[in-house]
Motif scaffolding. Structure first.
Motif, PDB file in Angstrom:
ATOM      1  N   ARG A 119       0.812  -1.217   0.000  1.00  0.00           N
ATOM      2  CA  ARG A 119       0.000   0.000   0.000  1.00  0.00           C
ATOM      3  C   ARG A 119       0.846   1.267   0.000  1.00  0.00           C
ATOM      4  N   ALA A 120       1.941   1.271   0.732  1.00  0.00           N
ATOM      5  CA  ALA A 120       2.781   2.465   0.789  1.00  0.00           C
ATOM      6  C   ALA A 120       3.373   2.772  -0.587  1.00  0.00           C
ATOM      7  N   GLU A 123       0.709   4.254  -2.843  1.00  0.00           N
ATOM      8  CA  GLU A 123       0.476   5.674  -2.579  1.00  0.00           C
ATOM      9  C   GLU A 123       1.593   6.520  -3.178  1.00  0.00           C
ATOM     10  N   ALA A 124       2.829   6.041  -3.059  1.00  0.00           N
ATOM     11  CA  ALA A 124       3.963   6.791  -3.609  1.00  0.00           C
ATOM     12  C   ALA A 124       3.893   6.854  -5.133  1.00  0.00           C
ATOM     13  N   SER A 125       3.303   5.836  -5.751  1.00  0.00           N
ATOM     14  CA  SER A 125       3.238   5.815  -7.214  1.00  0.00           C
ATOM     15  C   SER A 125       2.421   6.980  -7.756  1.00  0.00           C
ATOM     16  N   LYS A 126       1.461   7.460  -6.977  1.00  0.00           N
ATOM     17  CA  LYS A 126       0.657   8.604  -7.405  1.00  0.00           C
ATOM     18  C   LYS A 126       1.545   9.822  -7.647  1.00  0.00           C
ATOM     19  N   HIS A 127       2.508  10.018  -6.774  1.00  0.00           N
ATOM     20  CA  HIS A 127       3.387  11.172  -6.916  1.00  0.00           C
ATOM     21  C   HIS A 127       4.386  10.973  -8.060  1.00  0.00           C
ATOM     22  N   ASP A 149      -3.985  11.094  -9.634  1.00  0.00           N
ATOM     23  CA  ASP A 149      -4.870  10.302  -8.784  1.00  0.00           C
ATOM     24  C   ASP A 149      -6.175   9.979  -9.500  1.00  0.00           C
ATOM     25  N   ARG A 152      -5.518   7.395 -12.232  1.00  0.00           N
ATOM     26  CA  ARG A 152      -5.275   6.082 -11.621  1.00  0.00           C
ATOM     27  C   ARG A 152      -6.563   5.466 -11.102  1.00  0.00           C
ATOM     28  N   THR A 153      -7.419   6.282 -10.485  1.00  0.00           N
ATOM     29  CA  THR A 153      -8.690   5.788  -9.969  1.00  0.00           C
ATOM     30  C   THR A 153      -9.597   5.302 -11.095  1.00  0.00           C
TER      31      THR A 153
END
Length: 210
Positions: A119-120, A123-127, A149, A152-153
């Motif tokens: 999960r971490a 989340e970092a992949s969004k940036h 974001d 990706r969503t």
């Protein structure tokens, strides 16, 4: 004659993981060590030496594929316009998300455990994806991070059936909403012409080739 360099332990493990992935997708958690060894072209003893046991190998495989380091985040072609960035990124993410869904389902509890630990990184992949949108910041109505974001969503939505027999929304339909809005505007539709379709078609073809 220059000697062929030997693979490091990590590179050897990655090579085995790549080789056995199709067998895991086919047989799921029921795959045997013999099937894994045959897929990798090694002995079962080599598998045990590299990973310890079958469960450890399957967990390592899931973690390897769920880490964005191996997700092909760099586009395979120059992206010169915001429309190209959105189109390419959405298609790339839909393809990856479908693979991840299939892998996690095939591995059952092992896949779920690996997904929870990733999960971490997710989340970092969004940036990291936001970096693609940064050069086009002035053309965006939102920040590059929000744009990443949203794309990706929606890629997740396009890759999921949401309980239906097939995906609820096609990639092309989602691209239309992303690039031109959800409200139909005949004037915009008529002036847009075939440009968008040509770009989408070219990107789709290049994605399939890659």
């Amino acid at each position: 004659m220059t000697p062929i360099p030997r693979l490091s332990a990590d590179d050897r493990r990655a090579q085995i993981i790549e080789a056995v992935t199709p067998a895991v997708l086919t047989h799921g958690i029921a795959v045997t060590t013999r099937q894994l060894a045959e897929a990798a072209g090694v002995s079962e003893g080599t598998l045990f030496k590299a990973f310890g046991d079958k469960e450890s190998l399957l967990l390592a495989l899931a973690e390897y594929h769920l880490t964005m380091e191996h997700a092909g985040e760099t586009a395979a072609m120059p992206l010169d316009t915001l429309e190209e960035v959105v189109s390419w990124t959405l298609r790339e993410l839909v393809e990856r998300t479908r693979f991840v869904f299939r892998l996690v389902m095939a591995l059952g509890p092992i896949g779920q455990r690996a997904a929870a630990s990733a999960r971490a990184d997710f989340e970092a992949s969004k940036h990291r994806l936001a970096g693609r949108f940064e050069p086009f910041r002035d053309e965006l109505r939102v920040s590059p991070v929000v744009a990443a974001d949203v794309v990706r969503t929606l890629a997740w939505a396009a890759a999921s059936s949401w309980g239906e027999h097939g995906a609820v929304s096609s990639v092309d339909e989602i691209l239309e909403v992303l690039l031109h809005g959800i409200v139909h505007d005949p004037a915009v539709s008529s002036t847009r012409g075939g440009t968008h379709g040509a770009v989408v078609s070219a990107l789709a073809t290049d994605t399939q080739k890659g």
